[in-house]
Write a protein that holds these residues in place. Structure first.
Motif, PDB file in Angstrom:
ATOM      1  N   GLU A 154       5.695 -89.846 -24.749  1.00 32.78           N
ATOM      2  CA  GLU A 154       4.629 -88.862 -24.988  1.00 32.78           C
ATOM      3  C   GLU A 154       3.853 -89.109 -26.271  1.00 32.78           C
ATOM      4  N   ASN A 155       4.411 -89.900 -27.180  1.00 29.43           N
ATOM      5  CA  ASN A 155       3.721 -90.180 -28.453  1.00 29.43           C
ATOM      6  C   ASN A 155       2.917 -91.476 -28.408  1.00 29.43           C
ATOM      7  N   VAL A 156       2.717 -92.014 -27.199  1.00 34.56           N
ATOM      8  CA  VAL A 156       1.938 -93.240 -27.026  1.00 34.56           C
ATOM      9  C   VAL A 156       0.612 -92.888 -26.348  1.00 34.56           C
ATOM     10  N   PHE A 157      -0.484 -93.374 -26.924  1.00 38.41           N
ATOM     11  CA  PHE A 157      -1.811 -93.010 -26.432  1.00 38.41           C
ATOM     12  C   PHE A 157      -2.687 -94.247 -26.246  1.00 38.41           C
ATOM     13  N   THR A 158      -3.638 -94.128 -25.335  1.00 42.42           N
ATOM     14  CA  THR A 158      -4.723 -95.100 -25.219  1.00 42.42           C
ATOM     15  C   THR A 158      -6.026 -94.330 -25.375  1.00 42.42           C
ATOM     16  N   ILE A 159      -7.101 -95.067 -25.611  1.00 45.58           N
ATOM     17  CA  ILE A 159      -8.405 -94.420 -25.793  1.00 45.58           C
ATOM     18  C   ILE A 159      -9.398 -95.057 -24.831  1.00 45.58           C
ATOM     19  N   ARG A 160      -9.735 -94.287 -23.797  1.00 45.03           N
ATOM     20  CA  ARG A 160     -10.699 -94.760 -22.808  1.00 45.03           C
ATOM     21  C   ARG A 160     -11.826 -93.760 -22.587  1.00 45.03           C
ATOM     22  N   VAL A 182      -1.188 -98.305 -34.998  1.00 45.21           N
ATOM     23  CA  VAL A 182      -2.243 -98.751 -34.099  1.00 45.21           C
ATOM     24  C   VAL A 182      -1.908-100.182 -33.702  1.00 45.21           C
ATOM     25  N   VAL A 183      -1.692-100.404 -32.418  1.00 48.72           N
ATOM     26  CA  VAL A 183      -1.278-101.721 -31.937  1.00 48.72           C
ATOM     27  C   VAL A 183      -2.487-102.424 -31.338  1.00 48.72           C
ATOM     28  N   GLY A 184      -2.947-103.460 -32.012  1.00 48.46           N
ATOM     29  CA  GLY A 184      -4.114-104.205 -31.555  1.00 48.46           C
ATOM     30  C   GLY A 184      -5.208-104.206 -32.597  1.00 48.46           C
ATOM     31  N   GLY A 185      -5.672-105.407 -32.963  1.00 51.19           N
ATOM     32  CA  GLY A 185      -6.675-105.552 -34.006  1.00 51.19           C
ATOM     33  C   GLY A 185      -8.043-105.894 -33.484  1.00 51.19           C
ATOM     34  N   GLY A 186      -8.367-105.434 -32.267  1.00 50.24           N
ATOM     35  CA  GLY A 186      -9.721-105.603 -31.748  1.00 50.24           C
ATOM     36  C   GLY A 186     -10.624-104.488 -32.244  1.00 50.24           C
ATOM     37  N   PHE A 187     -11.789-104.357 -31.635  1.00 49.46           N
ATOM     38  CA  PHE A 187     -12.767-103.383 -32.107  1.00 49.46           C
ATOM     39  C   PHE A 187     -12.239-101.953 -32.035  1.00 49.46           C
ATOM     40  N   VAL A 262      -0.987 -95.697 -31.045  1.00 49.91           N
ATOM     41  CA  VAL A 262      -2.206 -95.917 -30.260  1.00 49.91           C
ATOM     42  C   VAL A 262      -2.202 -97.362 -29.787  1.00 49.91           C
ATOM     43  N   MET A 263      -2.174 -97.558 -28.474  1.00 48.87           N
ATOM     44  CA  MET A 263      -2.162 -98.899 -27.906  1.00 48.87           C
ATOM     45  C   MET A 263      -3.601 -99.357 -27.684  1.00 48.87           C
ATOM     46  N   ALA A 264      -3.970-100.454 -28.342  1.00 48.23           N
ATOM     47  CA  ALA A 264      -5.335-100.986 -28.235  1.00 48.23           C
ATOM     48  C   ALA A 264      -5.292-102.500 -28.231  1.00 48.23           C
ATOM     49  N   ILE A 265      -4.412-103.064 -27.405  1.00 44.44           N
ATOM     50  CA  ILE A 265      -4.239-104.521 -27.415  1.00 44.44           C
ATOM     51  C   ILE A 265      -5.210-105.232 -26.482  1.00 44.44           C
ATOM     52  N   GLY A 266      -6.030-104.469 -25.798  1.00 43.68           N
ATOM     53  CA  GLY A 266      -7.009-105.093 -24.919  1.00 43.68           C
ATOM     54  C   GLY A 266      -7.180-104.307 -23.638  1.00 43.68           C
ATOM     55  N   VAL A 267      -8.099-104.764 -22.805  1.00 41.38           N
ATOM     56  CA  VAL A 267      -8.354-104.104 -21.523  1.00 41.38           C
ATOM     57  C   VAL A 267      -8.352-105.138 -20.411  1.00 41.38           C
ATOM     58  N   ALA A 268      -8.054-104.671 -19.223  1.00 45.22           N
ATOM     59  CA  ALA A 268      -8.077-105.515 -18.020  1.00 45.22           C
ATOM     60  C   ALA A 268      -9.073-104.910 -17.040  1.00 45.22           C
ATOM     61  N   PRO A 269      -9.862-105.735 -16.355  1.00 41.37           N
ATOM     62  CA  PRO A 269     -10.860-105.199 -15.435  1.00 41.37           C
ATOM     63  C   PRO A 269     -10.223-104.413 -14.295  1.00 41.37           C
ATOM     64  N   GLU A 270     -10.850-103.282 -13.949  1.00 41.85           N
ATOM     65  CA  GLU A 270     -10.386-102.465 -12.831  1.00 41.85           C
ATOM     66  C   GLU A 270     -10.855-103.120 -11.523  1.00 41.85           C
ATOM     67  N   THR A 271      -9.970-103.851 -10.898  1.00 43.57           N
ATOM     68  CA  THR A 271     -10.342-104.594  -9.690  1.00 43.57           C
ATOM     69  C   THR A 271      -9.603-104.128  -8.441  1.00 43.57           C
ATOM     70  N   GLY A 272      -8.820-103.067  -8.563  1.00 43.92           N
ATOM     71  CA  GLY A 272      -8.018-102.616  -7.418  1.00 43.92           C
ATOM     72  C   GLY A 272      -8.847-102.289  -6.202  1.00 43.92           C
ATOM     73  N   LEU A 273      -9.933-101.561  -6.397  1.00 39.70           N
ATOM     74  CA  LEU A 273     -10.793-101.176  -5.281  1.00 39.70           C
ATOM     75  C   LEU A 273     -11.459-102.398  -4.649  1.00 39.70           C
ATOM     76  N   ALA A 274     -11.913-103.315  -5.508  1.00 44.08           N
ATOM     77  CA  ALA A 274     -12.547-104.537  -5.006  1.00 44.08           C
ATOM     78  C   ALA A 274     -11.553-105.382  -4.197  1.00 44.08           C
ATOM     79  N   LYS A 275     -10.332-105.473  -4.689  1.00 42.91           N
ATOM     80  CA  LYS A 275      -9.320-106.247  -3.960  1.00 42.91           C
ATOM     81  C   LYS A 275      -8.998-105.595  -2.625  1.00 42.91           C
ATOM     82  N   GLN A 276      -8.907-104.260  -2.627  1.00 40.95           N
ATOM     83  CA  GLN A 276      -8.623-103.547  -1.378  1.00 40.95           C
ATOM     84  C   GLN A 276      -9.697-103.827  -0.335  1.00 40.95           C
ATOM     85  N   ALA A 277     -10.943-103.965  -0.823  1.00 40.33           N
ATOM     86  CA  ALA A 277     -12.058-104.202   0.091  1.00 40.33           C
ATOM     87  C   ALA A 277     -12.203-105.668   0.476  1.00 40.33           C
TER      88      ALA A 277
END
Length: 588
Positions: A154-160, A182-187, A262-277
């Motif tokens: 419960e003490n782990v967060f992301t920011i989207r 803060v985990v991750g040194g990106g923007f 705060v987990m900020a190590i990067g993002v992955a493209p949301e491709t689930g819907l595209a793959k399903q199609a």
């Protein structure tokens, strides 16, 4: 001419249509995802086609918000979370006649029937919606490695989105949390760290590689490492988190105190819907799109963080999770839907960030990336003032310019300073887009006033230095090479005045001020390599010219000089507890 008028003028369009016929042929556009990509595509189609039916689905509770501004709510710079919300469904309907539906997750695409299945995330109800054209803008999701024990605590967060940032702030306030990891040194990680620190929190920034902000080169980013350290942010570099507990983060043998993470190590493209199609996925993991942002199904488009686009410098597919490119992609897709051609030039990658008092910006390829892409390249690092030195708010501007050898083509640039770093890098971004070289940049005419810049601006000066290197007018060594030179007893000449030398110098350096050089030239050996520096490399360049004019062929200029050396060495000296190569740092 409107899209409707264009259709009416097309050769294969019936010569005369009744209003009933027009209603039957009205296009229906469905957009999956709001924010930068989806909302921009929907709004652009509406501007081009006043009759189209447009439905936009957003699975979150807000359809349009300033996601890049989210971290600034933590420090109070943005006082109310409601200010982050740019458009409501009601405003979309009133202003653009767009049916924007929040809390609506598209779970399936039926390409044959041209329908999407929509789930109401509040009630669980599902229904189908037909489309003629479909735009996917699902964005990207934060990476949360399951290998990290406690990642779901419960003490782990992301920011989207707005909901995420409100949840984080509420937790910090309710728990009176003081120590934040803060985990991750990106923007996102850097902006969150800065704003939490500004809010009085004790921040620990954990990065798995040797540096923050991968778009900057290692020599440049040391300035930002120092800035974070100076402002109380504790940096843990080359450190990988293995577990998260209630009051700490475990990273190898390190136990880092943390009430919240705060987990900020990067993002992955949301491709689930595209793959399903059954849509094609590109080699970098994003949704494959063509020149016009059509997927492998010509009636389905994709834009934003989820797609694979084209890096015009590496000539390779790539992904770029930035709002500016997402909006341009959205406009291009909307134009193509409405029959307007688009010239796709790919991306070069331009970004900027503020880190406490330092502004930082980068564009194109950094030196590491350029070499990895196979370019034969070189770079120059200069530290001129950002405006006329007489001005009270004049400061140094660290500026690095990367160029191809032997063509002089500009490949990238990075700028860090208290002044307008973004202005300088925007200039280079325009030059790269126009395929310009160092000669073009040298001759570039820019506006000037003492309160804004210098008559010979930072970017012009970098081009001149780059041309001197390209044309072999003199040789240089980079700041990253100076420690080895100093430790090996190399002959280093400091051409600053004696008072400057006494205020800090490289251990073992010889002080021969430029004002005395011609009288003391015989003190400089001719039979061994000699390395010259001053504060920012300008006076040492003058000294190099004088020496070469008197027959010296063994002299090299230290790029960045004493200011660059101090900024490059300081953080690692402190964090590694190593012996400095200078007797005193000087950052002025």
């Amino acid at each position: 001419m409107s899209a409707l008028e264009q259709n009416l003028s097309a050769p294969d369009f019936p010569e005369r249509l009744s209003m009933d016929d027009l209603e039957v042929n009205m296009m229906k556009l469905v957009v999956v995802g709001g924010v930068a990509g989806g909302a921009s595509a929907a709004a652009r189609v509406r501007r081009l086609d006043a009759k189209a039916e447009i439905v936009m689905f957003e699975r979150g509770e807000h359809v349009s918000f300033s996601n890049c501004s989210l971290p600034y709510y933590l420090s109070g710079i943005i006082g109310e979370s409601s200010s982050l919300i740019l458009m409501t469904p009601e405003k979309f309907k009133m202003q653009h006649d767009i049916d924007a539906r929040v809390n609506s997750e598209v779970t399936k695409i039926d390409r044959k029937q041209k329908t999407v299945t929509v789930k109401n995330t509040l009630t669980g109800e599902t229904y189908e919606e037909k489309y003629d054209k479909l735009v996917l803008a699902p964005g990207a999701m934060p990476v949360l490695p399951k290998s990290i024990k406690g990642i779901d605590a419960e003490n782990v967060f992301t920011i989207r989105n707005v909901t995420d940032i409100c949840a984080l702030k509420a937790y910090l306030d309710q728990k009176n949390a003081e120590n934040i990891a803060v985990v991750g040194g990106g923007f996102i990680g850097i902006e969150v760290a800065e704003n939490l620190s500004s809010a009085g929190k004790k921040v620990k920034l954990i990065e798995g590689t040797e540096q923050i902000l991968a778009s900057f080169d290692y020599d440049m980013v040391q300035i930002l490492h120092k800035e974070l350290d100076d402002n109380g942010v504790e940096l843990f570099l080359s450190t990988s988190v293995t577990a998260i507990e209630k009051d700490c983060v475990l990273a190898g043998d390190k136990k880092i105190e943390a009430d919240a993470v705060v987990m900020a190590i990067g993002v992955a493209p949301e491709t689930g819907l595209a793959k399903q199609a059954g849509l094609k996925i590109g080699e970098t993991g994003g949704i494959w799109v063509n020149h016009n942002y059509q997927t492998s199904d010509p009636d389905i488009y994709a834009v934003g963080d989820a797609v694979e686009s084209y890096n015009s410098l590496t000539h390779r597919p790539g992904r770029l999770a930035l709002a500016g490119p997402a909006q341009r992609q959205a406009r291009a897709a909307a134009d193509h839907i409405c029959g307007i051609p688009h010239n796709n030039k790919g991306y070069i990658g331009s970004s900027c960030i503020r880190v406490f008092s330092q502004n930082a910006a980068a564009t194109g390829l950094n030196e590491k990336a350029a070499k990895a892409a196979g370019y034969n390249c070189d770079s120059v690092l200069i530290f001129p003032t950002d405006k006329v030195g007489l001005m009270p708010d004049s400061h140094y501007m660290a500026f690095k310019l990367i160029f191809e050898v032997p063509t002089g083509r500009i490949l990238g640039a990075q700028a860090i300073g208290k002044g307008a770093a973004d202005k300088r890098v925007d200039t280079i971004a325009a030059m790269i887009t126009m395929n310009a070289d160092l000669e073009d940049l040298k001759e570039l005419e820019l506006c000037y006033s003492p309160v804004f810049s210098t008559a010979k601006d930072v970017v012009n000066m970098a081009a001149m230095v780059g041309l001197n290197i390209l044309y072999n007018c003199f040789s240089q060594v980079h700041v990253s090479e100076v420690r080895k030179l100093a430790e090996s007893g190399a002959y280093i000449v400091d051409v600053r005045e004696s008072a400057e030398f006494e205020n800090g110098h490289i251990k073992g350096a010889h002080n021969i001020p430029l004002s005395q050089l011609r009288q003391r030239m015989d003190e400089i050996p001719r039979d061994i390599p000699v390395y010259l520096h001053c504060r920012s490399s300008q006076r040492s360049y003058y000294a190099i010219c004088a020496l070469q004019g008197n027959g010296y062929t063994n002299v090299s200029n230290i790029s960045g000089s004493f200011l660059g050396i101090c900024l490059y060495e300081y953080f690692n000296d402190k964090s590694e507890n190593r012996s400095p190569i200078v007797d005193r740092y000087n950052f002025n």
